[in-house]
Write an enzyme that holds these catalytic residues in place. Structure first.
Site, short mmCIF file in Angstrom:
data_model
loop_
_atom_site.label_atom_id
_atom_site.label_comp_id
_atom_site.label_asym_id
_atom_site.label_seq_id
_atom_site.Cartn_x
_atom_site.Cartn_y
_atom_site.Cartn_z
CG LEU A 13 -2.18 -0.80 1.15
CD1 LEU A 13 -2.99 -0.66 2.43
CD2 LEU A 13 -2.99 -0.32 -0.03
N GLY A 71 4.51 -1.54 9.65
CA GLY A 71 4.33 -2.56 10.68
C GLY A 71 4.09 -3.91 10.06
CE1 TYR A 134 -1.69 -6.84 10.87
CE2 TYR A 134 -3.57 -8.15 10.18
CZ TYR A 134 -2.79 -7.01 10.07
OH TYR A 134 -3.13 -6.05 9.15
P1 NAI Z 1 3.04 -4.58 3.72
O1 NAI Z 1 3.48 -5.70 4.61
O2 NAI Z 1 3.21 -4.73 2.27
O3 NAI Z 1 3.75 -3.23 4.19
C1 NAI Z 1 4.09 -2.95 5.53
C2 NAI Z 1 5.44 -2.27 5.53
O4 NAI Z 1 5.80 -2.01 6.90
C3 NAI Z 1 6.55 -3.14 4.91
O5 NAI Z 1 7.18 -2.47 3.85
C4 NAI Z 1 7.50 -3.40 6.08
O6 NAI Z 1 8.87 -3.40 5.69
C5 NAI Z 1 7.19 -2.24 7.01
N1 NAI Z 1 7.54 -2.58 8.40
C6 NAI Z 1 7.31 -3.75 9.04
N2 NAI Z 1 7.84 -3.72 10.26
C7 NAI Z 1 8.45 -2.51 10.40
C8 NAI Z 1 9.19 -1.89 11.43
N3 NAI Z 1 9.44 -2.52 12.60
N4 NAI Z 1 9.66 -0.65 11.21
C9 NAI Z 1 9.42 0.01 10.04
N5 NAI Z 1 8.74 -0.53 9.03
C10 NAI Z 1 8.24 -1.78 9.20
O7 NAI Z 1 1.49 -4.32 4.09
P2 NAI Z 1 0.42 -3.48 3.26
O8 NAI Z 1 -0.49 -4.44 2.60
O9 NAI Z 1 1.07 -2.42 2.48
O10 NAI Z 1 -0.42 -2.83 4.45
C11 NAI Z 1 -0.07 -1.57 4.98
C12 NAI Z 1 -0.77 -1.40 6.33
O11 NAI Z 1 -2.17 -1.55 6.17
C13 NAI Z 1 -0.33 -2.44 7.36
O12 NAI Z 1 -0.24 -1.80 8.62
C14 NAI Z 1 -1.46 -3.45 7.37
O13 NAI Z 1 -1.58 -4.05 8.64
C15 NAI Z 1 -2.64 -2.55 7.05
N6 NAI Z 1 -3.71 -3.30 6.37
C16 NAI Z 1 -3.58 -3.63 5.05
C17 NAI Z 1 -4.58 -4.30 4.40
C18 NAI Z 1 -4.51 -4.60 2.94
O14 NAI Z 1 -5.49 -5.11 2.41
N7 NAI Z 1 -3.42 -4.27 2.24
C19 NAI Z 1 -5.78 -4.76 5.12
C20 NAI Z 1 -5.82 -4.36 6.52
C21 NAI Z 1 -4.81 -3.64 7.10
C1 15L Z 2 -4.99 -7.54 6.41
O1 15L Z 2 -5.02 -7.04 7.53
C2 15L Z 2 -3.70 -7.80 5.71
O2 15L Z 2 -2.75 -6.79 6.03
C3 15L Z 2 -3.84 -7.91 4.22
O3 15L Z 2 -2.64 -8.49 3.71
C4 15L Z 2 -5.05 -8.71 3.77
O4 15L Z 2 -4.84 -10.04 3.97
C5 15L Z 2 -6.31 -8.22 4.49
O5 15L Z 2 -6.14 -8.01 5.86
C6 15L Z 2 -7.52 -9.14 4.29
O6 15L Z 2 -8.16 -9.50 5.26
O7 15L Z 2 -7.85 -9.43 3.13
#
Ligand code: NAI
Ligand code: 15L
Length: 266
Positions: A13, A71, A134
């Protein structure tokens, strides 16, 4: 605004928002623990671990808004989740408190409520039913933000994201899909609002098959425009519908409900 911080900028994202949120600020400050690449015009890159309090204080200084995507984003070992999502979140909120409390968009998750059955329609007042460590860490994040709001006036949008991907790819996502366009328009509305407070907002598009009632977020004047329904026939052609006892069809959190507690020594 002058400077907008995006954490998690190297992630799925984060890479989308780097492009899409650029018009919102004179300078984008992009941060991640992983490499992000070179700064483009009007960008600043800060590689740091959210668990490093000193680094996070420097990261937040001079920022006018924060989109916190950084995260651990799936089920992992507890120690990893603690570093990124518990210690990291505390560091972020303490840094914000020390630096003029910029408004925060917190990427929470549907996994805070993953153990509700898919037959139930939820408001933002339903109690948590997290589906793993998580999910529990995102409940912590929401509670932490609410405490900083009550105690200090820090404003945060707690966006419980469903599935924010280019397009839905399975039956569950017909209910949980959150289009990139709708997430961007929500972030714009959050930063435009004269007063925000600390609302929980369902991060979902206007899906016919949706489970979540977003009426409490009506004050933002934000209306998601996309609808996963247009992908239904494509999904039905590409994937078999899971049976009624399959977690993918039973629980709102889908297959996350089946994740184990990952042992620390592996
Ligand atoms: P992602 O895993 O691709 O990106 C998360 C980023 O956080 C990674 O680049 C990682 O290196 C960084 N990260 C992890 N631990 C870290 C730390 N200790 N210090 C600094 N950076 C750190 O996840 P995505 O899909 O981009 O999601 C972004 C956010 O949105 C996350 O917080 C996720 O929990 C939340 N989210 C995403 C959803 C989705 O459908 N993509 C659904 C629900 C929540
Ligand atoms: C999340 O919280 C995850 O970060 C994402 O990778 C997806 O799996 C999403 O939920 C989901 O429930 O589809």
């Amino acid at each position: 605004m002058k400077r907008l911080l995006i954490t998690g900028a190297a992630g799925a994202l984060g890479r989308v928002m780097r492009e899409r949120l650029a018009p919102m600020a004179t300078i984008l400050r992009l941060s991640d623990i992983a490499p992000i690449g070179a700064a483009r015009k009007n960008e600043e890159i800060v590689q740091c671990d959210l668990a490093d309090a000193k680094a996070v204080h420097a990261l937040v200084e001079d920022c006018d808004g924060i989109v916190h995507l950084g995260g651990v984003s799936v089920e992992r070992k507890f120690s990893q989740i603690v570093a990124g999502n518990i210690v990291g979140l505390y560091n972020l909120y303490e840094a914000a408190r020390a630096h003029r409390m910029p408004r925060i968009v917190f990427a929470s998750s549907n996994h805070t409520i993953g153990f509700y059955p898919q037959t139930e329609r939820l408001s933002v007042d339903h109690p948590y039913r997290p589906d793993g460590l998580y999910g529990v860490s995102k409940c912590f994040g929401e509670s932490l933000a609410q405490m900083y709001h009550e105690k200090f006036g820090q404003e945060t949008a707690l966006v419980r994201i469903g599935s924010c991907v280019a397009e839905p790819v399975n039956h569950r996502m017909l209910s949980t899909w959150f289009s990139y366009d709708d997430f961007v328009s929500l972030i714009e509305a959050v930063f435009r609002a004269p007063k925000l407070g600390c609302p929980v907002i369902w991060g979902a598009s206007n899906n016919d098959a949706g489970w979540w009632d977003n009426s409490a977020a009506g004050f933002l004047g934000w209306k998601p425009k996309d609808n996963a329904e247009i992908f239904r026939s494509k999904i039905e052609a590409a994937c078999e519908r899971p049976g009624p006892d399959d977690s993918a069809a039973r629980w709102q959190g889908g297959l996350f409900t089946q994740d184990p507690i990952f042992p620390e020594d592996e």
